[in-house]
Design a protein around this motif. Sequence first.
Motif, PDB file in Angstrom:
ATOM      1  N   ALA A 156       8.898 -11.864   9.280  1.00  0.00           N
ATOM      2  CA  ALA A 156       9.838 -10.964   8.605  1.00  0.00           C
ATOM      3  C   ALA A 156       9.533  -9.518   8.956  1.00  0.00           C
ATOM      4  N   LEU A 157       8.260  -9.148   9.013  1.00  0.00           N
ATOM      5  CA  LEU A 157       7.898  -7.781   9.383  1.00  0.00           C
ATOM      6  C   LEU A 157       8.237  -7.503  10.843  1.00  0.00           C
ATOM      7  N   SER A 158       8.108  -8.504  11.684  1.00  0.00           N
ATOM      8  CA  SER A 158       8.462  -8.312  13.095  1.00  0.00           C
ATOM      9  C   SER A 158       9.933  -7.956  13.267  1.00  0.00           C
ATOM     10  N   VAL A 213       6.493 -29.753  -0.357  1.00  0.00           N
ATOM     11  CA  VAL A 213       6.116 -29.032  -1.572  1.00  0.00           C
ATOM     12  C   VAL A 213       5.326 -27.777  -1.232  1.00  0.00           C
ATOM     13  N   ALA A 214       4.536 -27.816  -0.159  1.00  0.00           N
ATOM     14  CA  ALA A 214       3.797 -26.627   0.274  1.00  0.00           C
ATOM     15  C   ALA A 214       4.759 -25.575   0.825  1.00  0.00           C
ATOM     16  N   LEU A 215       5.738 -26.013   1.598  1.00  0.00           N
ATOM     17  CA  LEU A 215       6.727 -25.078   2.129  1.00  0.00           C
ATOM     18  C   LEU A 215       7.518 -24.428   1.002  1.00  0.00           C
ATOM     19  N   ASP A 216       7.924 -25.210   0.019  1.00  0.00           N
ATOM     20  CA  ASP A 216       8.654 -24.664  -1.121  1.00  0.00           C
ATOM     21  C   ASP A 216       7.815 -23.606  -1.847  1.00  0.00           C
ATOM     22  N   ALA A 217       6.527 -23.895  -2.005  1.00  0.00           N
ATOM     23  CA  ALA A 217       5.641 -22.957  -2.695  1.00  0.00           C
ATOM     24  C   ALA A 217       5.498 -21.652  -1.920  1.00  0.00           C
ATOM     25  N   VAL A 218       5.294 -21.749  -0.601  1.00  0.00           N
ATOM     26  CA  VAL A 218       5.184 -20.546   0.225  1.00  0.00           C
ATOM     27  C   VAL A 218       6.455 -19.715   0.133  1.00  0.00           C
ATOM     28  N   ALA A 219       7.597 -20.367   0.279  1.00  0.00           N
ATOM     29  CA  ALA A 219       8.876 -19.660   0.246  1.00  0.00           C
ATOM     30  C   ALA A 219       9.089 -18.945  -1.084  1.00  0.00           C
ATOM     31  N   LEU A 221       6.895 -17.585  -2.984  1.00  0.00           N
ATOM     32  CA  LEU A 221       5.964 -16.479  -3.198  1.00  0.00           C
ATOM     33  C   LEU A 221       6.189 -15.298  -2.262  1.00  0.00           C
ATOM     34  N   LEU A 222       6.934 -15.500  -1.191  1.00  0.00           N
ATOM     35  CA  LEU A 222       7.153 -14.439  -0.213  1.00  0.00           C
ATOM     36  C   LEU A 222       8.234 -13.461  -0.666  1.00  0.00           C
ATOM     37  N   HIS A 223       8.122 -12.219  -0.182  1.00  0.00           N
ATOM     38  CA  HIS A 223       9.142 -11.200  -0.414  1.00  0.00           C
ATOM     39  C   HIS A 223      10.024 -11.077   0.825  1.00  0.00           C
ATOM     40  N   ASP A 224      11.303 -10.948   0.630  1.00  0.00           N
ATOM     41  CA  ASP A 224      12.237 -10.595   1.709  1.00  0.00           C
ATOM     42  C   ASP A 224      12.050 -11.471   2.950  1.00  0.00           C
ATOM     43  N   SER A 225      11.938 -12.757   2.747  1.00  0.00           N
ATOM     44  CA  SER A 225      11.672 -13.661   3.863  1.00  0.00           C
ATOM     45  C   SER A 225      12.573 -14.884   3.786  1.00  0.00           C
ATOM     46  N   ARG A 227      13.346 -19.107   4.822  1.00  0.00           N
ATOM     47  CA  ARG A 227      12.594 -20.355   4.811  1.00  0.00           C
ATOM     48  C   ARG A 227      11.904 -20.587   6.157  1.00  0.00           C
ATOM     49  N   THR A 228      12.527 -20.129   7.237  1.00  0.00           N
ATOM     50  CA  THR A 228      11.885 -20.232   8.547  1.00  0.00           C
ATOM     51  C   THR A 228      10.628 -19.382   8.595  1.00  0.00           C
ATOM     52  N   ASP A 229      10.682 -18.178   8.009  1.00  0.00           N
ATOM     53  CA  ASP A 229       9.485 -17.334   7.918  1.00  0.00           C
ATOM     54  C   ASP A 229       8.371 -18.065   7.181  1.00  0.00           C
ATOM     55  N   ALA A 230       8.738 -18.715   6.077  1.00  0.00           N
ATOM     56  CA  ALA A 230       7.747 -19.452   5.291  1.00  0.00           C
ATOM     57  C   ALA A 230       7.155 -20.600   6.097  1.00  0.00           C
ATOM     58  N   GLN A 231       8.002 -21.305   6.845  1.00  0.00           N
ATOM     59  CA  GLN A 231       7.523 -22.419   7.659  1.00  0.00           C
ATOM     60  C   GLN A 231       6.532 -21.946   8.719  1.00  0.00           C
ATOM     61  N   LEU A 232       6.828 -20.825   9.355  1.00  0.00           N
ATOM     62  CA  LEU A 232       5.934 -20.317  10.398  1.00  0.00           C
ATOM     63  C   LEU A 232       4.622 -19.801   9.817  1.00  0.00           C
TER      64      LEU A 232
END
Length: 279
Positions: A156-158, A213-219, A221-225, A227-232
Amino acid sequence: MILLGYRDHNVHELLCHEIAARAGYYDRLGIDVKAVAGPDHPEAALSAGLGGSLIETLRGQRRWKVALVHTLHPLFWVWTKMRKQSAGPTVLAGHPEGSIVCALTQRVINTHWTRDEGPTLLHFPAGSAGDHQRLEALRSGAADAAVLGSTFAPTALSRHGLTDSLFFGTALKFPTAGIAVDVERISLDHPSIQKIVAAHTAAITHIKSRDPVALDAVASLLHDSTRTDAQLLLTNYLSPQYGPDPHDVHTTGADALEWLTGALRTGGHTSTDFYEAVR
């Protein structure tokens, strides 16, 4: 209810807690765990941020001991604009003085730059507000580099025209996130603590196998991102680096204690048993 204090509301501190809640581990074990901002809840007997807990222990402010370490790879990056100076940044937007991230930043600076080449640190607040202020300082040109953690996904920052010039997780090892217990408030052997350790250990298996469930959790908690960002983020950084071997925890922990005691100049306050309960 058991309160789990976090230092910053970010992915690497709260991921295992979020998975444990979403996957139903807390419910099945019969425990009620709530994540709260540690500075606002000094009564919280548990802490997810191990670096800040170690600082408080070395300063004699609390009696934390670690029950579980999630990762030895600090999830912080030095970000610059794409057209960064080849000699390195001269002004770096960093964390508050006295914080663990500031200490880690200084260690990275001392390792990668000479005294004359090292950047000047600008100090911003902790927490999500500080993350956004550091990002804005970089984007506005007030700083030509910024230390940002897992509040934002790297991809997302990139997209904002930024590039990561240094990842703390490869530059150094430090017991970063997990479960620290204030032994003046609750025993390490208390059944509730053992159940929380079991729930977070199970959560780590979901991270390592990159379960939905891990991907859902990451997504979440992230700001301005996206689901692909979370997966990566899960694939490239979290899955390979969560669930360290206890031997590595003790080796890295011994180095952390020696280094941080000297960096903080804490005098007589030491805690050689800070990591001893990790098995």
